[in-house]
Scaffold this active site. Structure first.
Site, PDB file in Angstrom:
ATOM      1  N   ARG A  58      36.160 -24.928   7.691  1.00  0.00           N
ATOM      2  CA  ARG A  58      36.261 -24.297   8.871  1.00  0.00           C
ATOM      3  C   ARG A  58      37.690 -24.373   9.524  1.00  0.00           C
ATOM      4  O   ARG A  58      38.212 -23.726   9.998  1.00  0.00           O
ATOM      5  CB  ARG A  58      35.124 -24.245   9.850  1.00  0.00           C
ATOM      6  CG  ARG A  58      35.226 -23.286  11.012  1.00  0.00           C
ATOM      7  CD  ARG A  58      33.953 -23.032  11.901  1.00  0.00           C
ATOM      8  NE  ARG A  58      32.989 -23.777  11.785  1.00  0.00           N
ATOM      9  CZ  ARG A  58      32.739 -24.817  12.530  1.00  0.00           C
ATOM     10  NH1 ARG A  58      33.596 -25.258  13.447  1.00  0.00           N
ATOM     11  NH2 ARG A  58      31.732 -25.653  12.193  1.00  0.00           N
ATOM     12  N   ASP A 187      50.167  -4.729  17.577  1.00  0.00           N
ATOM     13  CA  ASP A 187      49.115  -4.460  16.571  1.00  0.00           C
ATOM     14  C   ASP A 187      49.862  -3.594  15.483  1.00  0.00           C
ATOM     15  O   ASP A 187      50.330  -2.557  15.797  1.00  0.00           O
ATOM     16  CB  ASP A 187      47.862  -3.668  16.805  1.00  0.00           C
ATOM     17  CG  ASP A 187      46.779  -3.672  15.485  1.00  0.00           C
ATOM     18  OD1 ASP A 187      47.580  -3.837  14.291  1.00  0.00           O
ATOM     19  OD2 ASP A 187      45.929  -3.630  15.809  1.00  0.00           O
ATOM     20  N   LYS A 212      43.986  -3.288   5.418  1.00  0.00           N
ATOM     21  CA  LYS A 212      44.394  -1.913   5.059  1.00  0.00           C
ATOM     22  C   LYS A 212      45.504  -2.197   4.068  1.00  0.00           C
ATOM     23  O   LYS A 212      45.303  -2.622   2.952  1.00  0.00           O
ATOM     24  CB  LYS A 212      44.998  -1.669   6.091  1.00  0.00           C
ATOM     25  CG  LYS A 212      43.891  -1.499   7.490  1.00  0.00           C
ATOM     26  CD  LYS A 212      42.800  -0.582   7.407  1.00  0.00           C
ATOM     27  CE  LYS A 212      41.812  -0.874   8.352  1.00  0.00           C
ATOM     28  NZ  LYS A 212      42.198  -0.787   9.820  1.00  0.00           N
TER      29      LYS A 212
HETATM   30  C1  PLP Z   1      41.324  -1.442  10.888  1.00  0.00           C
HETATM   31  C2  PLP Z   1      42.384  -1.728  12.012  1.00  0.00           C
HETATM   32  C3  PLP Z   1      41.848  -2.912  12.704  1.00  0.00           C
HETATM   33  C4  PLP Z   1      40.654  -3.638  12.466  1.00  0.00           C
HETATM   34  O1  PLP Z   1      40.609  -4.125  11.153  1.00  0.00           O
HETATM   35  P1  PLP Z   1      39.249  -4.713  10.558  1.00  0.00           P
HETATM   36  O2  PLP Z   1      40.056  -5.382   9.405  1.00  0.00           O
HETATM   37  O3  PLP Z   1      38.787  -3.576  10.244  1.00  0.00           O
HETATM   38  O4  PLP Z   1      38.726  -5.516  11.338  1.00  0.00           O
HETATM   39  C5  PLP Z   1      42.695  -2.899  13.951  1.00  0.00           C
HETATM   40  N1  PLP Z   1      43.813  -2.383  14.075  1.00  0.00           N
HETATM   41  C6  PLP Z   1      44.285  -1.336  13.555  1.00  0.00           C
HETATM   42  C7  PLP Z   1      45.322  -0.704  14.042  1.00  0.00           C
HETATM   43  C8  PLP Z   1      43.454  -1.079  12.403  1.00  0.00           C
HETATM   44  O5  PLP Z   1      43.733   0.333  11.744  1.00  0.00           O
END
Ligand code: PLP
Length: 390
Positions: A58, A187, A212
């Site tokens: 962990r 983000d 993504k």
């Molecule tokens: C998909 C996404 C997330 C969350 O990611 P997960 O891997 O699905 O938990 C956060 N920010 C953006 C801009 C996203 O497209």
């Protein structure tokens, strides 16, 4: 993306070579997938536990560290991989709130009025349970964001915004946050570490959903934070160990493998996105195309300053929900599905999800452009758009 004196290799070269084991004759080129949860213990000179030795998975395993080395290098900070993008979002929010603990007042978070629904859902929950005050801002309105950060503790930015594609001026808003004594988190999932580096533009923390474009094949759930602030890096690491929001070894290995081809996938998908955006502008069923690669897009100029390319995501506004659902139902090469950043082209009407904000139009369709042949993608979109008029 030119090589620089302190980093003579270009990012496209570095992402191929980073995070590999030492070049030992007979040794592997790729990091092994480390499956041990328990690691051998060590005793230091005084007879106590050697604090420098990881003893349990962990706290970190070599497969994670290979991916962290690569991401940290590309973004210019210390990277931490977590079990999902939303785990990374949650970690970044929590460590900033922890910094403000004991101030005797409720922390103020400034966030976009619309953006990734999971992030806004998390912030809504924190507000509903009395742990933050939330100020919503138009992500395209730099002046409003700069005004809102005065007295705030955390500025949350997404650029470009999921799914509405606004571009926020990161130098302006992160600079304003710093002057106001607030932390800023960006983000940067849509841009990936190759198209935008928010730490260099003034952000304290950058967050990625590696699910993504980085992993890139719609088969891995993973996230990361990167920061150049040593205190935040340590706090994020402690948060991951404490909360258990850790990645799996196979997922990190797959994401590192995806990262190796990120540049070529991005190039093809971005070229496709530009062509599709230009053609969509001309289609009578399309009211608006949202893509920072279009000179007519409100985010074009700022994107040109802070990004190395407009990316692989775009959105179109159709007349309404019926037309948008008809488009999704009529595609044959495109896939009607959620998520983004994979090699295959996906689209969906975002307002079909109850978590999506009311400021996102009912007829907005998000398109995640893949690496297929652009003429196949266009022919399918064109026939499906024609079908919406019937
Ligand atoms: C998909 C996404 C997330 C969350 O990611 P997960 O891997 O699905 O938990 C956060 N920010 C953006 C801009 C996203 O497209």
């Amino acid at each position: 993306m030119q090589p620089t004196p302190d980093s003579p290799l270009a990012p496209q070269t570095r992402l191929v070579h980073l995070g590999r084991p030492a070049r030992v004759p007979g040794g592997p080129l790729n990091p092994p997938v480390e499956l041990s949860t328990t690691l051998h213990a060590a005793t230091d000179e005084s007879g106590g536990a050697d604090a420098g030795v990881v003893n349990y998975a962990r706290s970190g395993v070599p497969t994670w560290q290979a991916l962290e080395e690569a991401l940290g290098d590309l973004e210019g900070g210390t990277a931490l991989v977590l079990g999902s993008g939303i785990a990374a979002v949650g970690a970044a929010v929590q460590v900033v709130l922890d910094e403000r603990a004991g101030s005797g007042r409720t922390p103020v978070v400034v966030a976009p009025a619309h953006g990734y629904s999971g992030t806004l859902g998390l912030l809504d929950h924190l507000r509903a349970t009395g742990r933050i005050d939330l100020v919503s801002v138009d992500p395209a309105d730099t002046g409003a964001i700069v005004a809102a950060v005065d007295g705030a503790d955390l500025l949350w930015v997404e650029s470009p915004v999921n799914p509405t594609m606004e571009v926020t001026d990161l130098v302006e808003v992160c600079g304003a946050a710093r002057r106001a004594g607030a932390r800023s988190v960006v983000d940067s999932t849509y841009a990936t570490p190759l198209l935008q580096n928010p730490l260099a533009l003034g952000a304290d923390v950058v967050v990625h959903s590696l699910t993504k474009s980085v992993a890139g094949h719609s088969d891995v759930l993973l996230g990361a934070t990167v920061t150049a602030d040593d205190g935040l890096a340590a706090a994020l690491h402690d948060h991951r160990t404490r909360s258990g929001a850790v990645p799996g070894p196979f997922e990190t290995w797959l994401a590192l493998r995806g990262l190796r081809t990120l540049d070529v996938r991005l190039q093809r998908a971005q070229e496709n996105a530009q062509v599709l955006a230009e053609r969509l502008l001309e289609h009578p069923a399309v009211l608006r195309v949202r893509y920072p690669g279009l000179p007519s897009d409100p985010g074009h100029e700022v994107a040109g300053r802070q990004m190395r390319g407009p990316g692989t995501l775009l959105a179109v506004d159709l007349a309404g929900a019926r037309e948008a659902e008809a488009l999704a139902a009529a595609v044959r090469v495109w896939t009607h599905a959620t998520s983004l950043g994979g090699v295959e082209s996906l689209l969906e009407r975002r307002r079909r999800h109850s978590g999506e904000r009311g400021t996102v139009p009912e007829g907005l369709v998000r398109l995640s452009v893949g690496i297929e042949h652009v003429e196949d993608l266009w022919a399918d979109l064109a026939q499906a758009l024609d079908a919406t008029a019937r």
